[in-house]
Design a protein around this motif. Structure first.
Motif, PDB file in Angstrom:
ATOM      1  N   PHE A 131      24.645  20.188  -9.007  1.00  0.00           N
ATOM      2  CA  PHE A 131      25.102  19.814 -10.345  1.00  0.00           C
ATOM      3  C   PHE A 131      24.190  18.733 -10.925  1.00  0.00           C
ATOM      4  CE2 PHE A 131      27.570  17.904 -13.638  1.00  0.00           C
ATOM      5  CZ  PHE A 131      28.371  18.925 -14.124  1.00  0.00           C
ATOM      6  N   THR A 132      23.835  17.766 -10.091  1.00  0.00           N
ATOM      7  CA  THR A 132      23.026  16.648 -10.569  1.00  0.00           C
ATOM      8  C   THR A 132      21.618  17.086 -10.918  1.00  0.00           C
ATOM      9  OG1 THR A 132      24.281  15.373  -8.988  1.00  0.00           O
ATOM     10  CG2 THR A 132      22.468  14.260 -10.060  1.00  0.00           C
ATOM     11  N   ILE A 133      21.027  17.907 -10.054  1.00  0.00           N
ATOM     12  CA  ILE A 133      19.628  18.277 -10.318  1.00  0.00           C
ATOM     13  C   ILE A 133      19.553  19.211 -11.528  1.00  0.00           C
ATOM     14  CG2 ILE A 133      19.365  20.314  -8.825  1.00  0.00           C
ATOM     15  CD1 ILE A 133      16.691  18.596  -7.964  1.00  0.00           C
ATOM     16  N   LYS A 148      15.575  17.326 -18.966  1.00  0.00           N
ATOM     17  CA  LYS A 148      14.134  17.454 -19.164  1.00  0.00           C
ATOM     18  C   LYS A 148      13.845  18.275 -20.414  1.00  0.00           C
ATOM     19  CE  LYS A 148      11.342  20.299 -17.515  1.00  0.00           C
ATOM     20  NZ  LYS A 148      10.749  21.297 -16.643  1.00  0.00           N
ATOM     21  N   ASP A 149      14.681  19.312 -20.647  1.00  0.00           N
ATOM     22  CA  ASP A 149      14.516  20.123 -21.853  1.00  0.00           C
ATOM     23  C   ASP A 149      14.710  19.282 -23.108  1.00  0.00           C
ATOM     24  OD1 ASP A 149      13.937  22.357 -20.482  1.00  0.00           O
ATOM     25  OD2 ASP A 149      15.945  23.224 -20.574  1.00  0.00           O
ATOM     26  N   ALA A 150      15.677  18.362 -23.043  1.00  0.00           N
ATOM     27  CA  ALA A 150      15.925  17.521 -24.207  1.00  0.00           C
ATOM     28  C   ALA A 150      14.764  16.557 -24.423  1.00  0.00           C
ATOM     29  CB  ALA A 150      17.221  16.743 -24.025  1.00  0.00           C
ATOM     30  N   LEU A 151      14.181  16.081 -23.321  1.00  0.00           N
ATOM     31  CA  LEU A 151      13.105  15.100 -23.430  1.00  0.00           C
ATOM     32  C   LEU A 151      11.773  15.759 -23.760  1.00  0.00           C
ATOM     33  CD1 LEU A 151      14.252  13.065 -20.372  1.00  0.00           C
ATOM     34  CD2 LEU A 151      13.836  12.036 -22.597  1.00  0.00           C
ATOM     35  N   HIS A 152      11.535  16.901 -23.155  1.00  0.00           N
ATOM     36  CA  HIS A 152      10.249  17.578 -23.365  1.00  0.00           C
ATOM     37  C   HIS A 152      10.505  19.048 -23.696  1.00  0.00           C
ATOM     38  CE1 HIS A 152       8.782  14.033 -21.299  1.00  0.00           C
ATOM     39  NE2 HIS A 152       9.595  14.322 -20.313  1.00  0.00           N
ATOM     40  N   PRO A 153      10.945  19.348 -24.919  1.00  0.00           N
ATOM     41  CA  PRO A 153      11.162  20.765 -25.237  1.00  0.00           C
ATOM     42  C   PRO A 153       9.836  21.492 -25.316  1.00  0.00           C
ATOM     43  CG  PRO A 153      11.465  19.425 -27.180  1.00  0.00           C
ATOM     44  CD  PRO A 153      11.187  18.491 -26.066  1.00  0.00           C
ATOM     45  N   GLY A 154       9.888  22.798 -25.220  1.00  0.00           N
ATOM     46  CA  GLY A 154       8.648  23.572 -25.176  1.00  0.00           C
ATOM     47  C   GLY A 154       8.272  23.782 -23.727  1.00  0.00           C
ATOM     48  N   GLY A 174      18.718   5.470  -4.528  1.00  0.00           N
ATOM     49  CA  GLY A 174      17.350   5.975  -4.399  1.00  0.00           C
ATOM     50  C   GLY A 174      17.281   7.480  -4.565  1.00  0.00           C
ATOM     51  N   PHE A 175      18.271   8.152  -3.996  1.00  0.00           N
ATOM     52  CA  PHE A 175      18.317   9.614  -4.054  1.00  0.00           C
ATOM     53  C   PHE A 175      18.370  10.096  -5.503  1.00  0.00           C
ATOM     54  CE2 PHE A 175      21.057  13.484  -3.904  1.00  0.00           C
ATOM     55  CZ  PHE A 175      20.201  14.298  -3.194  1.00  0.00           C
ATOM     56  N   VAL A 176      19.328   9.549  -6.268  1.00  0.00           N
ATOM     57  CA  VAL A 176      19.501  10.002  -7.652  1.00  0.00           C
ATOM     58  C   VAL A 176      18.352   9.504  -8.523  1.00  0.00           C
ATOM     59  CG1 VAL A 176      21.023   9.956  -9.653  1.00  0.00           C
ATOM     60  CG2 VAL A 176      21.981  10.133  -7.376  1.00  0.00           C
ATOM     61  N   TYR A 177      17.924   8.260  -8.286  1.00  0.00           N
ATOM     62  CA  TYR A 177      16.848   7.696  -9.114  1.00  0.00           C
ATOM     63  C   TYR A 177      15.583   8.537  -8.985  1.00  0.00           C
ATOM     64  CZ  TYR A 177      14.037   4.172 -11.441  1.00  0.00           C
ATOM     65  OH  TYR A 177      13.246   3.515 -12.326  1.00  0.00           O
ATOM     66  N   LYS A 178      15.258   8.889  -7.761  1.00  0.00           N
ATOM     67  CA  LYS A 178      14.053   9.671  -7.505  1.00  0.00           C
ATOM     68  C   LYS A 178      14.176  11.051  -8.140  1.00  0.00           C
ATOM     69  CE  LYS A 178      11.108  10.850  -3.590  1.00  0.00           C
ATOM     70  NZ  LYS A 178      10.312  11.580  -4.511  1.00  0.00           N
ATOM     71  N   MET A 179      15.404  11.608  -8.040  1.00  0.00           N
ATOM     72  CA  MET A 179      15.634  12.920  -8.630  1.00  0.00           C
ATOM     73  C   MET A 179      15.392  12.859 -10.145  1.00  0.00           C
ATOM     74  SD  MET A 179      19.038  15.249  -8.322  1.00  0.00           S
ATOM     75  CE  MET A 179      19.689  14.326  -6.998  1.00  0.00           C
ATOM     76  N   VAL A 180      16.000  11.868 -10.794  1.00  0.00           N
ATOM     77  CA  VAL A 180      15.858  11.739 -12.248  1.00  0.00           C
ATOM     78  C   VAL A 180      14.390  11.538 -12.609  1.00  0.00           C
ATOM     79  CG1 VAL A 180      16.436  10.318 -14.242  1.00  0.00           C
ATOM     80  CG2 VAL A 180      18.184  10.851 -12.564  1.00  0.00           C
ATOM     81  N   GLU A 181      13.739  10.659 -11.875  1.00  0.00           N
ATOM     82  CA  GLU A 181      12.346  10.334 -12.191  1.00  0.00           C
ATOM     83  C   GLU A 181      11.429  11.534 -11.956  1.00  0.00           C
ATOM     84  OE1 GLU A 181      10.482   7.341  -9.858  1.00  0.00           O
ATOM     85  OE2 GLU A 181       9.708   6.322 -11.627  1.00  0.00           O
ATOM     86  N   ASP A 182      11.649  12.234 -10.844  1.00  0.00           N
ATOM     87  CA  ASP A 182      10.781  13.376 -10.517  1.00  0.00           C
ATOM     88  C   ASP A 182      10.958  14.510 -11.514  1.00  0.00           C
ATOM     89  OD1 ASP A 182       9.872  12.003  -8.439  1.00  0.00           O
ATOM     90  OD2 ASP A 182      10.824  13.177  -6.860  1.00  0.00           O
ATOM     91  N   VAL A 183      12.216  14.775 -11.883  1.00  0.00           N
ATOM     92  CA  VAL A 183      12.461  15.970 -12.705  1.00  0.00           C
ATOM     93  C   VAL A 183      12.220  15.682 -14.188  1.00  0.00           C
ATOM     94  CG1 VAL A 183      14.159  17.681 -13.382  1.00  0.00           C
ATOM     95  CG2 VAL A 183      14.076  16.910 -11.022  1.00  0.00           C
ATOM     96  N   THR A 184      12.748  14.553 -14.675  1.00  0.00           N
ATOM     97  CA  THR A 184      12.665  14.317 -16.119  1.00  0.00           C
ATOM     98  C   THR A 184      11.473  13.458 -16.502  1.00  0.00           C
ATOM     99  OG1 THR A 184      13.988  12.329 -16.063  1.00  0.00           O
ATOM    100  CG2 THR A 184      15.179  14.386 -16.261  1.00  0.00           C
ATOM    101  N   GLY A 185      10.860  12.822 -15.553  1.00  0.00           N
ATOM    102  CA  GLY A 185       9.728  11.954 -15.869  1.00  0.00           C
ATOM    103  C   GLY A 185      10.189  10.528 -16.126  1.00  0.00           C
ATOM    104  N   LYS A 186       9.196   9.658 -16.381  1.00  0.00           N
ATOM    105  CA  LYS A 186       9.474   8.225 -16.529  1.00  0.00           C
ATOM    106  C   LYS A 186      10.462   7.939 -17.663  1.00  0.00           C
ATOM    107  CE  LYS A 186       6.964   5.766 -13.591  1.00  0.00           C
ATOM    108  NZ  LYS A 186       7.661   4.952 -12.615  1.00  0.00           N
ATOM    109  N   ASP A 187      10.308   8.685 -18.779  1.00  0.00           N
ATOM    110  CA  ASP A 187      11.151   8.387 -19.937  1.00  0.00           C
ATOM    111  C   ASP A 187      12.578   8.893 -19.758  1.00  0.00           C
ATOM    112  OD1 ASP A 187      10.101  10.868 -19.908  1.00  0.00           O
ATOM    113  OD2 ASP A 187       9.734  11.039 -22.046  1.00  0.00           O
ATOM    114  N   GLY A 188      12.826   9.647 -18.673  1.00  0.00           N
ATOM    115  CA  GLY A 188      14.190  10.107 -18.421  1.00  0.00           C
ATOM    116  C   GLY A 188      15.020   9.096 -17.665  1.00  0.00           C
TER     117      GLY A 188
END
Lengths: 252, 184
Positions: free
Chosen positions: A236-238, A245-251, A78-92
Motif C-alpha cells: 500500500f505504501t509503495i 511520483k505521478d503527481a510530482l513528475h507527470p509524463g 528509515g524504511f519509509v523515508y528511503k522508500m519515499v525518497e527512492d520512488v518519488t525523488g528528493k522533492d517527494g
C-alpha cells in the motif's frame, strides 16, 4: 468463538468466518451512529496508542545508541523515508509524514488484528477505501495544482506513435480511476481473506479427529498472515509513493 | 458473544442490512461506514499530528546526530591513524640514526685498535731487528775469533809436525804457508 456458539446451537459444523468482522457498539445500544464508539473505534484507538508508544515514548530518550524500541522506530522511519525518497525523488520528501502516517496505521492495524479476539480495522472496505481515496485525491489535486493542464500529460503517452495515443489515453484514464479501487480492495481483501481462512480452520477444530491438522493449519496460516500483514502495508505504501511520483513528475 | 451480536444485528434498525450482513460480508453493511470513516479520520489526523510534530523530527534529529557522531569519530580515527603513522616514521628514523651511530662508533674503535696494534707490531719488529743485529755481530766476532784460533793452532801444529820430522821450523815460512793455505 462465534463458531462454537453456533455449533452448539445448531449441532453441527457451522462456519461463521465473517462474524469476526461485524462492527458493534461497545457500550450497548443497537444503532450505530457516526459518533458511536464501536469495536472498530476501540482498535483504531489502540493502534494510535501503539504508534504513540513506539514512535514517541520509544524514542523519548533520543539515545545515540538506541534501545530496542527506538531501534524499531528508527527502522520504520528509515524504511519509509528511503522508500519515499527512492520512488518519488528528493522533492517527494515533503509527503513523507503523510506516507508515514498511512504506513504506520496500516501496519499497526494489521498486526493488532492478528491478536486473538481483536478486531481488524483494515479488513473493512470503509477504512481502506478512505485511505485509497485520500491518496487518489492528494495525487489528483496536487498534480493539477502543481502542473495544471500539463498533469494531463500523464494520459497522453508522447513516446507512443500518434495514432495509438488516443487509445492509450483511454486505457491510461481507466487505469488511473481504477487505482483507488484496486488500492483499497487489495489491502482489505488480503487481510479479510486470511482472517476468514483461519476462522474456517478453527471451525474444523471442533471435530476431534481433524483438530490436530486444523491446529497445524491455523499455525501455518497465522505465520503467513504475519507476513501478509507487513507485505500489504508495504505494498500500500509503495503504491502510494508510485502514485505520488505521478503527481510530482507527470509524463512518462 | 456471537449470539449477542446476532441478536443485536437482528434487532438493528435497518433490518435489511442486518439480514444482509449476517450471512454475507459485514464489510458491505453500509450502515457502519459513516461511523468507521469518522473514527478513521480522527485516527489519521491524530497519528499525522503526533508523527509530524513529535516523532518524525525527533527521530530525524537522532539519526542526524548519530551520523554526525559517526563522522566525527571517523575523522578522529583518521587523525589518530595519521599520528600513529608519524610516530612510526619517527621511531624508524631514530632507529636508523642509532644504527648508523653505532656503526660509526664501532668503526672508530676498530680503527683506533688497528692503529694501536700497528704501532705495537712496528715496535716489536724494531726490537726484533735490533736483537737480530746484535746476534749477527756476536756471531761475526765469534767467527773472527775462531779463524784466528784456527791459524794459531795450524801454525803450532805445523811447527810441531816439522819438529817431529826432525827439522827446525822456520817461523816465517810456516806463517806464510798457513796464511796461504787458509786463503785457499
Amino acid at each position: 468463538m462465534a463458531t462454537e456458539a453456533h455449533g452448539g446451537e445448531e449441532g453441527g459444523l457451522v462456519f461463521h468466518p465473517m462474524d469476526q468482522f461485524i462492527v458493534k457498539p461497545l457500550f450497548g445500544g443497537d444503532t450505530i451512529e457516526w459518533y458511536t464508539i464501536t469495536n472498530a473505534t476501540l482498535w483504531m484507538a489502540i493502534a494510535v496508542l501503539a504508534i504513540i508508544g513506539l514512535m514517541v515514548l520509544g524514542t523519548s530518550r533520543r539515545a545515540t545508541i538506541p534501545t530496542r524500541m527506538q531501534s524499531i522506530a528508527e527502522l520504520a522511519y528509515g524504511f519509509v523515508y528511503k522508500m519515499v525518497e527512492d520512488v518519488t525523488g528528493k522533492d517527494g520528501v515533503k509527503f513523507f509524514p503523510y506516507v508515514m502516517t498511512l504506513f504506520m496505521f496500516i501496519v499497526m492495524a494489521n498486526f493488532l488484528g492478528l491478536l486473538p479476539m481483536s478486531f481488524t480495522t483494515t479488513s473493512h472496505f470503509a477504512v481502506t477505501v478512505v485511505l485509497a481515496l485520500l491518496v487518489f485525491l492528494t495525487v489528483t489535486i496536487y498534480g493539477i495544482a502543481k502542473h495544471g493542464t500539463h498533469f494531463l500529460g500523464l494520459f497522453w503517452v508522447s513516446s507512443a506513435p500518434l495514432p495509438l495515443r488516443p487509445v492509450l489515453a483511454i486505457i491510461e484514464l481507466i487505469s488511473y480511476f481504477v487505482r483507488p479501487v484496486s488500492h483499497s480492495i487489495r489491502l482489505a481483501g488480503n487481510v479479510m481473506a486470511g482472517h476468514a481462512v483461519i476462522k474456517v480452520f478453527a471451525g474444523f477444530a471442533a471435530i476431534a479427529t481433524i483438530s490436530p491438522v486444523s491446529v497445524v493449519a491455523i499455525t501455518a496460516m497465522y505465520g503467513l498472515e504475519v507476513l501478509v500483514a507487513f507485505i500489504q502495508a508495504y505494498v500500500f505504501t509503495i503504491l502510494t509513493c508510485v502514485y505520488l511520483k505521478d503527481a510530482l513528475h507527470p509524463g512518462h | 458473544m456471537a449470539t449477542e451480536t446476532h441478536a443485536a444485528a437482528g434487532t438493528a434498525a435497518d433490518a435489511a442490512h442486518g439480514a444482509a450482513s449476517a450471512p454475507g460480508m459485514p464489510q458491505l453493511d453500509f450502515s457502519t461506514w459513516g461511523n468507521q470513516i469518522f473514527w478513521l479520520m480522527v485516527t489519521l489526523v491524530v497519528i499525522y499530528f503526533v508523527l509530524s510534530r513529535i516523532a518524525l523530527p525527533r527521530i530525524g534529529a537522532v539519526l542526524a546526530d548519530r551520523q554526525g557522531t559517526i563522522m566525527k569519530d571517523i575523522a578522529a580515527a583518521e587523525e589518530l591513524k595519521a599520528k600513529a603513522f608519524d610516530a612510526e616514521k619517527a621511531y624508524e628514523k631514530a632507529l636508523a640514526d642509532a644504527r648508523s651511530e653505532a656503526n660509526r662508533i664501532a668503526n672508530e674503535t676498530r680503527a683506533a685498535i688497528q692503529a694501536d696494534l700497528d704501532a705495537a707490531i712496528a715496535k716489536a719488529d724494531a726490537e726484533i731487528g735490533a736483537k737480530a743485529a746484535e746476534g749477527e755481530k756476536a756471531i761475526a766476532a765469534i767467527r773472527a775469533n775462531a779463524v784466528e784460533s784456527v791459524s794459531v793452532v795450524a801454525k803450532d801444529a805445523a811447527d810441531a809436525i816439522v819438529a817431529a820430522m826432525g827439522g827446525k821450523a822456520d817461523a816465517k815460512a810456516i806463517e806464510a804457508a798457513v796464511t796461504a793455505r787458509m786463503k785457499g
